[in-house]
Structures are given as structure tokens and as C-alpha cells.
Write a protein that holds these residues in place. Structure first.
Motif, mmCIF file in Angstrom:
data_model
loop_
_atom_site.group_PDB
_atom_site.id
_atom_site.type_symbol
_atom_site.label_atom_id
_atom_site.label_comp_id
_atom_site.label_asym_id
_atom_site.label_seq_id
_atom_site.Cartn_x
_atom_site.Cartn_y
_atom_site.Cartn_z
ATOM 1 N N ARG A 1 15.656 6.896 -91.986
ATOM 2 C CA ARG A 1 16.027 7.075 -93.401
ATOM 3 C C ARG A 1 14.758 7.313 -94.210
ATOM 4 N N GLU B 1 25.511 -1.386 -83.784
ATOM 5 C CA GLU B 1 26.864 -1.081 -84.261
ATOM 6 C C GLU B 1 27.873 -1.474 -83.198
ATOM 7 N N MET C 1 25.384 -17.723 -85.789
ATOM 8 C CA MET C 1 25.757 -17.694 -87.218
ATOM 9 C C MET C 1 27.247 -17.921 -87.326
ATOM 10 N N GLU D 1 22.307 -11.750 -96.119
ATOM 11 C CA GLU D 1 23.179 -10.603 -95.826
ATOM 12 C C GLU D 1 22.889 -10.175 -94.397
ATOM 13 N N ILE D 2 23.882 -10.255 -93.527
ATOM 14 C CA ILE D 2 23.612 -10.005 -92.103
ATOM 15 C C ILE D 2 24.282 -8.737 -91.602
ATOM 16 N N ASN E 1 27.087 -5.043 -92.436
ATOM 17 C CA ASN E 1 28.127 -4.332 -93.208
ATOM 18 C C ASN E 1 29.243 -3.981 -92.229
ATOM 19 N N GLY F 1 28.019 -3.055 -88.589
ATOM 20 C CA GLY F 1 26.642 -2.682 -88.261
ATOM 21 C C GLY F 1 25.653 -3.653 -88.865
ATOM 22 N N LEU F 2 24.507 -3.771 -88.221
ATOM 23 C CA LEU F 2 23.388 -4.561 -88.752
ATOM 24 C C LEU F 2 22.118 -3.983 -88.174
ATOM 25 N N SER F 3 21.005 -4.537 -88.565
ATOM 26 C CA SER F 3 19.730 -4.008 -88.031
ATOM 27 C C SER F 3 19.236 -4.933 -86.926
ATOM 28 N N ARG G 1 15.794 -7.149 -88.667
ATOM 29 C CA ARG G 1 15.943 -8.347 -89.507
ATOM 30 C C ARG G 1 16.077 -9.607 -88.641
ATOM 31 N N PRO G 2 17.039 -9.651 -87.714
ATOM 32 C CA PRO G 2 17.142 -10.871 -86.887
ATOM 33 C C PRO G 2 15.851 -11.144 -86.122
#
Ligand code: FB9
Length: 488
Positions: free
Chosen positions: A348, A364, A390, A421-422, A424, A448-450, A453-454
């Protein structure tokens, strides 16, 4: 030097009771003596016993007063024998800390009269404090009360002195024999190996650390997430194509061509090859229609859909582009429920900051089956994230062009003591699924998540640039053990 002194001394004496005294008596540094003792002990020339001794050492302030005199005496001497001196005058003659402490101590000792004017109340004073400090410096004994008063004034602190008492060892010799550590050709030729003493093998010696490859923390967490998906019966989607066409990345997802994410501010479009070679023409036609005039109960976006826009090649902005391809392929087959996941890089055109780079790894998951509901989505999200440790989730309505309803996912993170925020999620729109050819009642729930971050939270990495990219400190990768996901 120290070795000969020690071995030589033990030739005539039973023991060296105190390595500290031995060092000062022989004008040696105690550290050198200690290193030699450790080595001789290693070869059993001597037998060394630890001895500890609590001693007092001067603090920096203590050292100053031992050198310049105690503040109260410095102040006293600054007061004229006869008459008086103004406090301000006096203050100018002394360092601020000396003046401050000197006033309170000299006052307490009733040596001076502390008024606007300062005058002596006694003729002569002893600098007992300075004397005591010097005695401590010379490792001489001083009385308990004196120790306490100096300690109270933070002029001395306790220090554990470590030394050794030394006796002859089983291999004692007045001179260290050169021990051979290797049997060489020369030894054999000179046949002097007979005389030689060989060093014991130390089978407990650790070999050189085995240098091996180390998995990047991102790959360690990626593997654990793959295991979780596989345990949940998901199949991995092929993500080995960073370059995608706008069609699969956007249009097939019912994302309108004028959507802000589709301009070069957010997306990396390719110069060469700038356009895709082929698309499934019949399906493209259906996508064109649903964008332009809807169908399947939707009114569409009512704009002129341009093929050339869909042909533009780009770096995929999400692995949802892969989901689109896989769902399209799935719809071609007789329907069977499917669980798919992907974990790979997406790109992005975003400004780089502490948590954002121009690329990250998207995770995803999607479930394709008849009659799935939002409840099923919430269910699978609870199952998935509970395996990441979580459990307490909250959902906030959100918007994605390709899912309706959509939800942002939040989890209460015990360690960070806040809601994080974990990810979408949402249910893919019929305008996306029906043109693919799925039966009416087939629903696809996805989220989906990244990966970054985790991984940053698990490894306590604050800045994404320390995790990924040319600035990564390789030792961090070497040093970092596997963080078990799901274990707080
Ligand atoms: O990863 C994110 N947060 C996160 C995830 C796990 C985690 O674990 C810790 C150990 C405890 C901590 C944090 N996010 C998604 C949330 C935010 O970080 C967000 O600010 C940034 N998001 C990225 C996108 O940024 C523009 C993270 C990335 C993201 C967001 C959405 C999707 C994927 C990645 C999606 C999707 C989707 C939706 C519907 C259908 C299919 C896919």
C-alpha cells in the motif's frame, strides 16, 4: 609476575590466607592476583577458597571531604576567628553543597552562630569526619557509631570484597610446567613427548556455538498462524503473485473504479507490464454489469465501467485479491463448502511511520458455505482469536466495499491493559459472489489482520522498522526465542 609470587610464596608458606593482603604486600593489583589464582586453581597447582569481607568504601562525596575536609570544617574555617561574616559573604566563599551541609552540621555541632551574620562559637575544631573518612580509605577499623553517622551522611557505602585464601594444590610446583595441549609431529620426531605433561581433556568444555540460520520473528509467528488455520481445517491459498490486475484486486470485489483506494496515492500501479494479458471475458462482462447496473437485487454503482481501468497491473493491496481468484475458481465447480486462508505480503502506497511500512503481511481467512450468517462469522472469529490467546472480543460495525455487513474486531489485551483493534471482517457481497456463479444461498464470511502487529506485540518491538527492513538488527533475530501464541 603474580604467578611466580604466589607459587614462590607457597614454596615456603603453608597458605596465603588473604589474596588482598598478599597483593598489597607484593605491590600487585588484586585483580591480576585473582586471575592468576583462578588459572592456577584450574590446573590444580593450587587450591583456592573464596573469602568475602564486608568493607566500607567512600562515596564520591566522601572522597571529596577526605581530600578537602568536611563541609562543616570548611565552613568553620571560612568564618573569621574574630568578629563575624555575613551569610551571603560566607556563601560566596564555599561551594553550594558544602555551604548548605556545612551550615547544618556546624550549626548542629554548635561551632558557629548562624544568624544574618555568622560568627564562631568555639576557637578550634577537629575535623573528625575527615579523619574517619581517611581511616576508612585505608581499610582501618572505625567505631560502629562512626560507621552509622558516615553512612547516614551517604559518605560511605558497604562493599563486599571478594578474595581467596590459597593452599598448594595436587599439581603444585614452584614453577608452572608447560603443559602440552597437542601431540605434534615435532614431539614425535624429537621423541620428547615422553617428558611432556599433557593438559587434561576437558570434556565439559563447550564447543564453539553452532552458527545456524534463524527464522525471522515474522516467519515464526506466520508458522504458528498457519498451524492454527490448518488445525481449524483451512486450506492455504497460493499467494505467489505480488503483481495483480486491478480486476481481481478491485473490480471482482465490487470495488468501484472511482474508489479512492484505486488511485496511485494508495496503490502501486505498474509501469511495465502496465496492463494484464487476459481475463475471463464472460465473467468480466458480468462484473461490468453489476458495477454499472447491478442485478441480483442490487442497483449497482450506475457508472461507466472502463475495461482499461480493470486491466491496470498493480502490486496487490490485499490478499483478498487471491480470495477472489480462488472463489471464482470454486464457483466453477459443483458447490462444496470450503475454508481458505492466506498469509503473504501486500503493498500500500502509505506514508511510513512507527507501525506502517509500504508493505505488510496480511492474514486472511474465509469460510464459504450455504446459509452462513453473521453469527457464524462471530463464531469462527471467537474460535480463531481464542487460539491466539485473545478471548474477549468486541465487534464494531465497519465498511468495506466488498463486504456487508462488515465489522472491526477488538480484543482486550491483558498485557497492554487496553482494547486493541485486531482486525476487520465481513460477509462478501452478493454483487461479488453471484457474478462468479455461486448458488443463491452460498455465503462467504471472511476476516483479515496483519502479521506485523501481533509479531510486534509478542516480541515487544515498538517500531516496525526494527522488525522488517534493512535496519533490522540481526542479533535481535538470533536472540529472540519463539513466543508461544495463545500464552499470555
Ligand atoms: O492486525 C491488526 N491488529 C492486530 C492484530 C493482532 C494483534 O495481536 C496481538 C498479539 C495480541 C494485535 C493487533 N490490524 C489490522 C488492526 C490495526 O493494526 C490496523 O490499524 C491496521 N491494519 C492493517 C491495515 O492497515 C491499513 C491491520 C491490517 C489489516 C486490516 C484489515 C484487514 C487486513 C489487515 C482485512 C480484512 C478483510 C475484511 C473483510 C474480508 C476480508 C478481509
Amino acid at each position: 609476575m603474580a604467578e611466580d609470587a604466589i607459587l614462590g610464596y607457597l614454596a615456603v608458606a603453608e597458605e596465603i590466607p588473604d589474596s588482598g593482603q598478599f597483593a598489597s604486600q607484593h605491590g600487585l593489583h588484586h585483580n591480576d592476583v585473582v586471575n592468576v589464582i583462578k588459572s592456577l586453581h584450574g590446573f590444580r597447582y593450587i587450591d583456592a577458597q573464596d573469602i568475602k569481607r564486608e568493607s566500607w568504601v567512600l562515596t564520591d562525596e566522601g572522597k571529596k571531604y577526605a581530600a578537602d575536609g568536611s563541609p562543616e570544617v570548611q565552613l568553620f574555617l571560612a568564618v573569621p576567628q574574630e568578629g563575624s561574616i555575613s551569610k551571603d559573604e560566607l556563601q560566596k566563599k564555599l561551594e553550594p553543597s558544602v555551604f548548605k551541609i556545612g551550615c547544618s552540621q556546624a550549626g548542629k555541632n554548635k561551632w558557629v552562630d548562624m544568624g544574618k551574620q555568622v560568627s564562631r562559637k568555639v576557637q578550634h575544631v577537629e575535623d573528625k569526619v575527615k579523619d574517619l573518612l581517611i581511616r576508612v580509605q585505608n581499610v582501618e577499623e572505625i567505631g560502629k557509631d562512626d560507621v552509622n553517622s558516615l553512612k547516614a551522611r551517604k559518605l560511605i557505602v558497604a562493599q563486599t570484597w571478594k578474595g581467596y585464601s590459597v593452599r598448594k594444590g595436587p599439581n603444585y610446583a614452584p614453577k608452572r610446567k608447560k603443559v602440552a595441549t597437542d601431540l605434534t609431529r615435532e614431539n614425535l620426531q624429537r621423541a620428547d613427548w615422553k617428558e611432556l605433561e599433557f593438559k587434561e581433556y576437558n570434556f565439559n568444555a563447550k564447543g564453539p556455538p553452532a552458527e545456524s540460520g534463524h527464522l525471522h520473528p515474522l516467519l515464526k509467528v506466520k508458522q504458528q498462524l498457519k498451524n492454527i488455520f490448518l488445525q481449524m481445517g483451512f486450506e492455504e491459498m497460493p499467494t505467489n503473485n505480488f503483481v495483480e490486475s486491478s480486476f481481481w484486486n478491485f473490480d471482482a470485489l465490487f470495488q468501484p473504479q472511482q474508489h479512492p483506494a484505486r488511485d496511485s496515492h494508495d496503490t502501486f500501479f505498474l509501469e511495465a507490464p502496465s496492463t494484464t494479458r487476459e481475463l475471463p471475458e464472460d465473467y468480466v462482462e458480468l462484473v461490468k454489469c453489476v458495477h454499472e447496473s447491478g442485478g441480483y437485487g442490487s442497483r449497482g454503482y450506475m457508472y461507466d465501467w472502463k475495461r482499461e481501468e480493470a486491466n491496470k497491473n498493480l502490486l496487490r493491496t490485499h490478499t483478498t485479491a487471491v480470495s477472489t481468484r480462488m472463489l471464482y475458481a470454486l464457483a466453477k465447480q459443483p458447490f462444496a463448502p470450503k475454508r481458505y486462508f492466506s498469509i503473504d505480503r501486500v503493498f500500500r502506497n502509505e506514508s511510513v511511520d512507527r507501525t506502517h511500512l509500504a508493505e505488510f503481511h496480511q492474514i486472511e481467512g474465509l469460510v464459504c458455505d450455504r446459509g452462513l450468517t453473521l453469527g457464524d462469522l462471530i463464531g469462527v472469529l471467537n474460535d480463531f482469536f481464542s487460539r491466539l490467546g485473545m478471548s474477549k472480543l468486541r465487534f464494531k460495525p465497519a465498511y468495506n466495499p466488498y463486504t456487508e455487513p462488515s465489522m472491526e474486531i477488538f480484543s482486550y489485551h491483558e498485557g497492554l491493559k487496553k482494547w486493541v483493534e485486531i482486525g476487520n471482517s465481513g460477509m462478501f457481497r452478493p454483487e461479488m459472489l453471484l457474478p462468479m456463479g455461486f448458488p443463491e444461498d452460498v455465503r462467504v464470511i471472511a476476516w483479515g489482520l496483519s502479521l506485523e502487529r501481533p509479531t510486534m506485540i509478542l516480541y515487544g518491538i515498538d517500531n516496525i522498522r526494527d522488525l522488517f527492513g534493512h535496519k533490522v538488527d540481526l542479533s535481535l533475530i538470533k536472540r529472540n526465542p519463539i513466543c508461544r501464541l495463545g500464552i499470555n
